[in-house]
Design a protein around this motif. Structure first.
Motif, PDB file in Angstrom:
ATOM      1  N   TYR A 176      40.415  36.077  45.766  1.00  0.00           N
ATOM      2  CA  TYR A 176      39.051  36.226  46.255  1.00  0.00           C
ATOM      3  C   TYR A 176      38.699  35.133  47.257  1.00  0.00           C
ATOM      4  CZ  TYR A 176      38.543  39.617  42.560  1.00  0.00           C
ATOM      5  OH  TYR A 176      38.705  40.709  41.756  1.00  0.00           O
TER       6      TYR A 176
ATOM      7  N   ASN B 220      40.891  33.758  49.361  1.00  0.00           N
ATOM      8  CA  ASN B 220      41.605  34.068  50.594  1.00  0.00           C
ATOM      9  C   ASN B 220      40.938  35.182  51.389  1.00  0.00           C
ATOM     10  OD1 ASN B 220      43.408  32.130  49.820  1.00  0.00           O
ATOM     11  ND2 ASN B 220      44.941  33.552  49.089  1.00  0.00           N
ATOM     12  N   ILE B 221      40.182  36.039  50.734  1.00  0.00           N
ATOM     13  CA  ILE B 221      39.516  37.139  51.440  1.00  0.00           C
ATOM     14  C   ILE B 221      38.527  36.597  52.465  1.00  0.00           C
ATOM     15  CG2 ILE B 221      37.858  39.038  51.138  1.00  0.00           C
ATOM     16  CD1 ILE B 221      39.252  39.628  48.467  1.00  0.00           C
ATOM     17  N   GLY B 222      37.865  35.497  52.162  1.00  0.00           N
ATOM     18  CA  GLY B 222      36.874  34.926  53.061  1.00  0.00           C
ATOM     19  C   GLY B 222      37.455  34.088  54.185  1.00  0.00           C
TER      20      GLY B 222
ATOM     21  N   LYS C  94      40.022  33.308  57.544  1.00  0.00           N
ATOM     22  CA  LYS C  94      40.579  34.037  58.679  1.00  0.00           C
ATOM     23  C   LYS C  94      41.331  33.080  59.579  1.00  0.00           C
ATOM     24  CE  LYS C  94      36.194  33.813  61.106  1.00  0.00           C
ATOM     25  NZ  LYS C  94      35.131  34.535  61.742  1.00  0.00           N
TER      26      LYS C  94
ATOM     27  N   TYR D 129      43.595  31.174  57.024  1.00  0.00           N
ATOM     28  CA  TYR D 129      44.109  32.244  56.171  1.00  0.00           C
ATOM     29  C   TYR D 129      45.636  32.197  56.107  1.00  0.00           C
ATOM     30  CZ  TYR D 129      45.358  36.854  54.479  1.00  0.00           C
ATOM     31  OH  TYR D 129      45.910  37.883  53.766  1.00  0.00           O
TER      32      TYR D 129
END
Length: 168
Positions: free
Chosen positions: A129, A131-133, A135, A139
């Motif tokens: 969760y 890593n989803i935020g 970029k 990332y």
């Protein structure tokens, strides 16, 4: 300007037990730094003293997390007083060393990467969760770090709890 030191990754033996160590020294020959305990040097990079302290801290924190995560998965990877378990493969140790040594040159990204490492240290498990935020470079770095921290020993005899395994 700070003095230059050699940050190194080496293997050694102490009282019959193999270990990995990440440290730095002012000497050109790193084998003089821990006496006759060191056997072979795998990486050696020239840093300023402040940089060597920061990079060594990041590498050792990553290895601490790796050892702690393996303990949660009921694998035994002991930290020794002199270094880290020789059960960790050389390619994993080298990749961790290279990841931090290479990324130190960009101060802006370095701060972000250290922040990710500190967050990873507090959470104690891989949490997608977070890593989803992320970029871009952050990332990609987080994915590399998670990949390196996902190492598990191949030998199942090192598991602490084998009670649930089948006999045949």
């Amino acid at each position: 300007m700070t003095k230059s030191v050699n940050l190194y990754l080496a293997s050694g033996v102490f009282k019959g037990v193999g270990f990995w160590v990440v440290n730095f020294t002012e000497e050109e020959n790193i084998f003089n730094s821990l006496g006759s305990k060191l056997l072979e040097c795998y990486r050696k990079e020239l840093f300023g003293l402040d940089g060597a302290i920061e990079v060594k801290g990041a590498i050792n924190t990553t290895l601490d997390i790796l050892c702690l995560d393996s303990k949660y998965d009921q694998y035994k990877l002991d930290n020794y007083n002199t270094g880290y378990s020789s059960e960790i493969p050389i390619n994993t140790i080298e990749d961790i060393f290279d990841l931090w040594a290479y990324n130190y040159s960009n101060p802006t990204l370095w701060k972000k990467y250290i922040g990710l490492l500190n967050l990873r240290k507090k959470i104690k498990t891989n949490n997608n969760y977070i890593n989803i935020g992320l970029k871009g470079d952050t990332y990609e770095f987080a994915m590399k770090l998670d990949g390196l921290l996902s190492f598990k020993p191949i030998n199942s005899s090192s598991r602490k709890d084998r009670s649930n395994e089948l006999m045949w």
